[in-house]
Design a protein around this motif. Sequence first.
Motif, PDB file in Angstrom:
ATOM      1  N   ARG A  43      34.335  25.304  35.875  1.00  0.00           N
ATOM      2  CA  ARG A  43      35.250  24.463  35.488  1.00  0.00           C
ATOM      3  C   ARG A  43      36.456  25.172  35.145  1.00  0.00           C
ATOM      4  NH1 ARG A  43      31.069  22.306  31.429  1.00  0.00           N
ATOM      5  NH2 ARG A  43      31.807  24.070  30.443  1.00  0.00           N
ATOM      6  N   ILE A  44      36.203  26.359  34.870  1.00  0.00           N
ATOM      7  CA  ILE A  44      37.248  27.251  34.885  1.00  0.00           C
ATOM      8  C   ILE A  44      37.276  28.555  36.045  1.00  0.00           C
ATOM      9  CG2 ILE A  44      38.998  28.897  33.670  1.00  0.00           C
ATOM     10  CD1 ILE A  44      38.417  27.368  31.179  1.00  0.00           C
ATOM     11  N   PHE A  45      38.033  28.820  37.022  1.00  0.00           N
ATOM     12  CA  PHE A  45      37.633  29.857  38.030  1.00  0.00           C
ATOM     13  C   PHE A  45      38.554  31.048  37.551  1.00  0.00           C
ATOM     14  CE2 PHE A  45      38.212  31.994  42.034  1.00  0.00           C
ATOM     15  CZ  PHE A  45      36.757  32.221  42.170  1.00  0.00           C
ATOM     16  N   MET A  46      37.943  32.284  37.568  1.00  0.00           N
ATOM     17  CA  MET A  46      38.804  33.285  37.089  1.00  0.00           C
ATOM     18  C   MET A  46      39.745  33.927  38.050  1.00  0.00           C
ATOM     19  SD  MET A  46      36.866  36.843  35.641  1.00  0.00           S
ATOM     20  CE  MET A  46      35.495  36.035  35.193  1.00  0.00           C
ATOM     21  N   GLY A  47      39.520  33.844  39.468  1.00  0.00           N
ATOM     22  CA  GLY A  47      40.468  34.092  40.162  1.00  0.00           C
ATOM     23  C   GLY A  47      40.698  35.785  40.595  1.00  0.00           C
ATOM     24  N   ASP A  48      41.328  36.308  41.344  1.00  0.00           N
ATOM     25  CA  ASP A  48      41.675  37.637  41.583  1.00  0.00           C
ATOM     26  C   ASP A  48      42.354  38.393  40.501  1.00  0.00           C
ATOM     27  OD1 ASP A  48      40.438  37.339  44.276  1.00  0.00           O
ATOM     28  OD2 ASP A  48      42.201  37.596  45.303  1.00  0.00           O
ATOM     29  N   VAL A  49      43.211  37.716  39.906  1.00  0.00           N
ATOM     30  CA  VAL A  49      43.910  38.297  38.893  1.00  0.00           C
ATOM     31  C   VAL A  49      43.016  38.590  37.612  1.00  0.00           C
ATOM     32  CG1 VAL A  49      45.820  38.358  37.076  1.00  0.00           C
ATOM     33  CG2 VAL A  49      46.044  37.515  39.492  1.00  0.00           C
ATOM     34  N   GLY A  50      42.289  37.389  37.282  1.00  0.00           N
ATOM     35  CA  GLY A  50      41.214  37.755  36.154  1.00  0.00           C
ATOM     36  C   GLY A  50      40.268  38.555  36.489  1.00  0.00           C
ATOM     37  N   LEU A  68      38.876  46.213  35.383  1.00  0.00           N
ATOM     38  CA  LEU A  68      39.479  47.398  34.971  1.00  0.00           C
ATOM     39  C   LEU A  68      39.150  47.610  33.616  1.00  0.00           C
ATOM     40  CD1 LEU A  68      43.103  46.940  36.567  1.00  0.00           C
ATOM     41  CD2 LEU A  68      41.422  48.775  37.192  1.00  0.00           C
ATOM     42  N   LEU A  69      39.122  46.529  33.019  1.00  0.00           N
ATOM     43  CA  LEU A  69      38.583  46.598  31.564  1.00  0.00           C
ATOM     44  C   LEU A  69      37.053  47.154  31.382  1.00  0.00           C
ATOM     45  CD1 LEU A  69      39.608  46.291  28.566  1.00  0.00           C
ATOM     46  CD2 LEU A  69      38.685  43.839  28.862  1.00  0.00           C
ATOM     47  N   VAL A  70      36.418  46.789  32.257  1.00  0.00           N
ATOM     48  CA  VAL A  70      35.021  47.580  32.089  1.00  0.00           C
ATOM     49  C   VAL A  70      35.036  49.149  32.532  1.00  0.00           C
ATOM     50  CG1 VAL A  70      32.784  47.691  33.453  1.00  0.00           C
ATOM     51  CG2 VAL A  70      33.640  45.219  32.765  1.00  0.00           C
ATOM     52  N   ALA A  71      35.978  49.086  33.384  1.00  0.00           N
ATOM     53  CA  ALA A  71      36.015  50.718  33.864  1.00  0.00           C
ATOM     54  C   ALA A  71      36.794  51.668  32.660  1.00  0.00           C
ATOM     55  CB  ALA A  71      36.990  50.789  35.144  1.00  0.00           C
ATOM     56  N   ALA A  72      37.736  50.896  31.994  1.00  0.00           N
ATOM     57  CA  ALA A  72      38.473  51.500  30.883  1.00  0.00           C
ATOM     58  C   ALA A  72      37.216  51.675  29.818  1.00  0.00           C
ATOM     59  CB  ALA A  72      39.491  50.827  30.274  1.00  0.00           C
ATOM     60  N   LEU A  90      26.317  55.323  32.601  1.00  0.00           N
ATOM     61  CA  LEU A  90      27.895  54.591  32.784  1.00  0.00           C
ATOM     62  C   LEU A  90      27.905  54.333  34.500  1.00  0.00           C
ATOM     63  CD1 LEU A  90      29.967  55.775  29.927  1.00  0.00           C
ATOM     64  CD2 LEU A  90      29.039  53.584  30.337  1.00  0.00           C
ATOM     65  N   LEU A  91      27.523  55.373  35.246  1.00  0.00           N
ATOM     66  CA  LEU A  91      27.785  55.005  36.479  1.00  0.00           C
ATOM     67  C   LEU A  91      26.876  53.894  37.188  1.00  0.00           C
ATOM     68  CD1 LEU A  91      28.490  58.380  38.195  1.00  0.00           C
ATOM     69  CD2 LEU A  91      29.962  56.497  37.930  1.00  0.00           C
ATOM     70  N   MET A  92      25.764  53.995  36.529  1.00  0.00           N
ATOM     71  CA  MET A  92      24.797  52.820  36.876  1.00  0.00           C
ATOM     72  C   MET A  92      25.223  51.771  36.736  1.00  0.00           C
ATOM     73  SD  MET A  92      21.211  55.045  35.873  1.00  0.00           S
ATOM     74  CE  MET A  92      20.923  56.524  36.030  1.00  0.00           C
ATOM     75  N   LEU A  93      25.732  51.188  35.690  1.00  0.00           N
ATOM     76  CA  LEU A  93      25.847  49.785  35.221  1.00  0.00           C
ATOM     77  C   LEU A  93      26.585  48.957  36.265  1.00  0.00           C
ATOM     78  CD1 LEU A  93      26.766  50.542  31.467  1.00  0.00           C
ATOM     79  CD2 LEU A  93      24.656  50.148  32.472  1.00  0.00           C
ATOM     80  N   CYS A  94      27.606  49.478  36.947  1.00  0.00           N
ATOM     81  CA  CYS A  94      28.235  48.603  37.872  1.00  0.00           C
ATOM     82  C   CYS A  94      27.796  48.922  39.409  1.00  0.00           C
ATOM     83  CB  CYS A  94      30.126  48.891  37.677  1.00  0.00           C
ATOM     84  SG  CYS A  94      30.349  48.559  36.229  1.00  0.00           S
ATOM     85  N   SER A  95      26.729  49.378  39.558  1.00  0.00           N
ATOM     86  CA  SER A  95      26.237  49.868  40.930  1.00  0.00           C
ATOM     87  C   SER A  95      26.393  48.712  41.836  1.00  0.00           C
ATOM     88  CB  SER A  95      24.772  50.337  40.807  1.00  0.00           C
ATOM     89  OG  SER A  95      24.008  49.437  40.297  1.00  0.00           O
ATOM     90  N   ALA A  96      26.177  47.418  41.521  1.00  0.00           N
ATOM     91  CA  ALA A  96      25.887  46.415  42.603  1.00  0.00           C
ATOM     92  C   ALA A  96      27.360  45.839  42.930  1.00  0.00           C
ATOM     93  CB  ALA A  96      25.119  45.220  41.697  1.00  0.00           C
TER      94      ALA A  96
END
Length: 191
Positions: A51-58, A64-68, A84-90
């Motif tokens: 019902r709400i799409f995040m889009g490229d900006v979101g 970037l917040l996950v990376a921070a 930490l490097l493993m968490l976003c592997s996909a």
Amino acid sequence: IDGLLGLQALFCFAAIGVLAALSGQGGQALAWWCLAAACLAFLSFNLPPARIFMGDVGSGTLGLLVAAAAALLWRRAPATFWPLLMLCSAFVVDASLTLISRMLRGRRWYTAHREHLYQWRVRCGASHLEVGISYMLWNLLLVAPAAAVAMRVPRLGAALTVTLYALAAALWFGGRRACLHSLRRKHERVA
């Protein structure tokens, strides 16, 4: 696609919170768990059909917040580097290989496209929910256990991370090839 980044961010923030707690960083753990809770609340609006799409900006902001969050924890607790490097592997493998593939084919890597593996899978017939579940299964069945082992036995962290990324790359190549083959077969049947 609907729900995918929300699910990934939920997993990452929750896992970063666990790593922070295990590293004695209680304040950070609480902050990352609050962000995980915010992602969970958002998912009620973003799971398919969204019902709400995040889009490229979101999605860019959330990435970037996950990376921070990962960088802040790593600065305080260097032993969390490999987990930490493993968490976003996909997502890291999919984004990296997709952009490299686009550049090698002479396409502008920075323009809008639909060439990520998760997008290919939807075009090949998988539902948004099926794709989201498959990414979460990757996280829960492979990433979380590997990160737990790397936290307990730090000397295995590099090898586990490389193995995880290599497996993700193999799945990316295999998944993309299977989707292309499937689409060609569908096209041949129609023609």
